[in-house]
Write an enzyme that holds these catalytic residues in place. Structure first.
Site, short mmCIF file in Angstrom:
data_model
loop_
_atom_site.label_atom_id
_atom_site.label_comp_id
_atom_site.label_asym_id
_atom_site.label_seq_id
_atom_site.Cartn_x
_atom_site.Cartn_y
_atom_site.Cartn_z
N ASP A 1 4.36 0.48 12.08
CA ASP A 1 3.16 -0.15 11.51
C ASP A 1 2.99 -1.60 11.94
O ASP A 1 2.00 -2.24 11.58
CB ASP A 1 3.18 -0.05 9.98
CG ASP A 1 3.13 1.39 9.49
OD1 ASP A 1 3.40 1.62 8.30
OD2 ASP A 1 2.84 2.28 10.32
N LYS B 1 0.83 -1.22 0.00
CA LYS B 1 0.00 0.00 0.00
C LYS B 1 0.86 1.26 0.00
O LYS B 1 0.69 2.16 -0.82
CB LYS B 1 -0.92 0.03 1.21
CG LYS B 1 -1.60 1.38 1.47
CD LYS B 1 -2.46 1.37 2.70
CE LYS B 1 -1.74 1.57 3.98
NZ LYS B 1 -1.40 2.96 4.30
N ASN B 2 1.81 1.33 0.93
CA ASN B 2 2.56 2.58 1.11
C ASN B 2 3.54 2.85 -0.02
O ASN B 2 3.99 3.98 -0.20
CB ASN B 2 3.25 2.57 2.47
CG ASN B 2 2.22 2.70 3.58
OD1 ASN B 2 1.07 3.06 3.32
ND2 ASN B 2 2.62 2.39 4.79
N CYS C 1 -4.79 12.65 12.14
CA CYS C 1 -5.60 11.42 12.07
C CYS C 1 -5.53 10.74 13.43
O CYS C 1 -4.94 11.27 14.38
CB CYS C 1 -5.09 10.51 10.97
SG CYS C 1 -3.57 9.66 11.42
N ARG D 1 0.22 14.65 12.55
CA ARG D 1 0.76 14.46 11.18
C ARG D 1 1.02 15.78 10.44
O ARG D 1 0.46 16.00 9.37
CB ARG D 1 -0.17 13.58 10.34
CG ARG D 1 -0.78 12.36 10.96
CD ARG D 1 0.13 11.19 11.16
NE ARG D 1 0.65 10.60 9.94
CZ ARG D 1 0.12 9.55 9.30
NH1 ARG D 1 -1.01 9.02 9.75
NH2 ARG D 1 0.69 9.02 8.25
N ARG E 1 -8.86 -0.18 4.52
CA ARG E 1 -7.96 0.78 3.91
C ARG E 1 -6.63 0.15 3.54
O ARG E 1 -5.96 0.57 2.60
CB ARG E 1 -7.67 1.94 4.86
CG ARG E 1 -8.88 2.75 5.26
CD ARG E 1 -8.46 3.94 6.07
NE ARG E 1 -7.49 4.72 5.32
CZ ARG E 1 -7.04 5.91 5.74
NH1 ARG E 1 -7.45 6.37 6.90
NH2 ARG E 1 -6.18 6.58 5.03
#
Ligand code: EPZ
Length: 430
Positions: A314, A28-29, A122, A127, A406
């Site tokens: 993560d 994803k990233n 978030c 952030r 997500r």
């Protein structure tokens, strides 16, 4: 009868061992940053091994709103940014996906002007983006932030950013990516010192180089970019998702199971594998792209999150779930984000014994967790609750799946493939 509207939830019957193999999806990233990178090119780009995720679709919408034509065939996406006209990214999309802020570098360096809403905070932290902005200013951008929008424009007649020496106060992944992309089409040489070293940075640099960019040093703390005037089309394959892979390795460890995790990149997983082995779960390298978990008695271990190649933030929540049933006391310290311990309260609902002080949590191992309804608060917290549910006695209901979807492609189907007793309840009412 509760008055909340029915929401999808996952129902998990725990204490079943897993077996078989699971294939890891694209990262994803990496895909998010590289999708923004397609804006640098005035020609077609094809990206393969694209994960099917809510965040990826949102980034696709952001690019389409800027004039990029997108064609999807399975996990291959074709981007045609030839008619990139719009310089303003829409707030309604940026507010859904922080990573869409990454378009500021490519739009500015290609069109000389960019207007991108501030992404805002978030669940895991405030952030800020000042390191991104400072990098662009160092390359000659004029930046005005007003009404929640970052308005950037290139000073001077050439309309091109200028190479610069940039020292990052913190090795921010996003700021490093923004500066790399902006510098790719700038005049002259840019040097980023104290750059982020994550594998996703290397993947972005390799993608840009495959279009004709001149980037060296990605993966080290010094990245050098020789600006070029234009880039050409490319076919590029996204790297495997190391966080998804790490999540499945922990699922194998917490259920004392022997499973195969395939389509991985071993080097990207070294920090997570080292910690798993310390806790007592051996991880064998079956072949170049396959790992096997060998279950063992789980024992306590301290975890401190750091920028790569330190332990990944993560993976913090997933490892905390594992440590809740590991013998002894573990200290888990989150140093990257200021508010990333919100899963603690939900793990305690499953019977975990955890005390939080500041950005540290003392996890005292208990013999067993017991199933309960829990609520996910962010993406990785949701994965941790699913993993805890696999080990807990009885039924666990995980709500807040908008977070999970997500960043995890078909998580419950992949776990069902490993024999887990898990199903999605489309209309769960607490
Ligand atoms: C990327 O976020 C990832 N997201 C995150 O993954 C990941 O947790 C993070 O890197 C760290 O590895 C994507 O790639 C889309 P940072 P990013 O800039 O780029 C502070 C997930 O679960 N900071 O390295 O936003 C910041 O507040 C997500 O998949 C500033 O202070 O991370 C944070 O505390 C979550 N000023 C720290 O640096 C800035 O200008 C690290 O942020 C930029 C960042």
């Amino acid at each position: 009868m509760s008055n909340s509207t029915p929401q999808p939830a996952l129902e998990i019957i725990g204490r079943h061992s897993l077996n078989g193999e699971v294939k890891i999806s694209g990262a994803k990233n990496s895909a998010l940053a590289i999708m923004a990178g397609t804006l640098l090119c005035g020609d077609d780009c094809r990206l393969s091994n694209m994960p099917c995720l809510a965040d990826i679709n949102t980034m696709g919408q952001v690019l389409a709103s800027l004039g990029v034509k997108i064609k999807k065939t399975g996990s291959t996406w074709e981007f045609n940014p030839r008619d990139l006209k719009a310089v303003k990214a829409p707030y309604d999309l940026v507010s859904q996906l922080r990573a869409s802020f990454f378009v500021i570098g490519p739009i500015l360096t290609r069109l000389g002007v960019a207007q991108v809403p501030l992404p805002g905070g978030c669940a895991i932290g405030s952030r800020p983006v000042e390191l991104h902005v400072r990098g662009l200013q160092a390359m000659g951008a004029n930046v005005i932030i007003e009404h929640g929008v970052v308005n950037a424009s290139v000073k001077g007649s050439s309309g091109r950013l200028k190479g610069a020496n940039i020292f990052l106060d913190y090795p921010s992944v996003g700021a490093t990516e923004t500066i790399i992309m902006a510098a790719t089409l700038a005049e002259g040489e840019t040097v980023i010192k104290n750059a982020a070293k994550e594998p996703e940075i290397v993947d972005l640099a390799n993608f840009c180089n495959s279009m004709g960019a001149k980037i060296t040093g990605a993966g080290t703390d010094t990245i050098i970019i020789q600006g070029v005037s234009r880039l050409h089309s490319t076919d590029y394959e996204i790297i495997p998702d190391r966080i998804e892979a790490g999540t499945f390795l922990v699922a194998g460890a917490i259920t004392h199971s022997e499973i195969l995790v395939t389509s991985i990149n071993y080097d990207h997983l070294i920090p997570a594998i080292a910690k798993l082995e310390e806790i007592g779960c051996r991880v064998l390298r079956e072949d170049e792209t396959t790992l096997r978990t060998i279950p063992g008695a789980l024992k306590a271990s301290d975890v401190e999150t750091l920028p790569h190649p330190g332990f990944p933030t993560d993976m913090q929540a997933q490892f905390m779930a594992l440590l809740t049933i590991s013998e002894g006391n573990s200290l888990v310290t989150e140093t990257v984000f200021e508010n990333r311990l919100r899963h603690v309260a939900e793990l305690k609902r499953l019977g975990a014994n955890i005390k939080v002080k500041g950005n540290s949590a003392l996890v005292c191992g208990v013999p067993m967790l017991s199933g309960a309804p829990v609520m996910a608060t962010d993406l990785r917290a949701s994965a941790a609750l699913v993993i805890a549910g696999l080990a807990a006695d009885g039924k666990t209901i995980v709500q807040g799946l908008q977070h999970l979807d997500r960043g995890y492609e078909n998580l419950e189907q992949k776990l069902q493939g490993l024999g887990a007793k898990i199903q999605r309840l489309p209309h769960y009412q607490p």
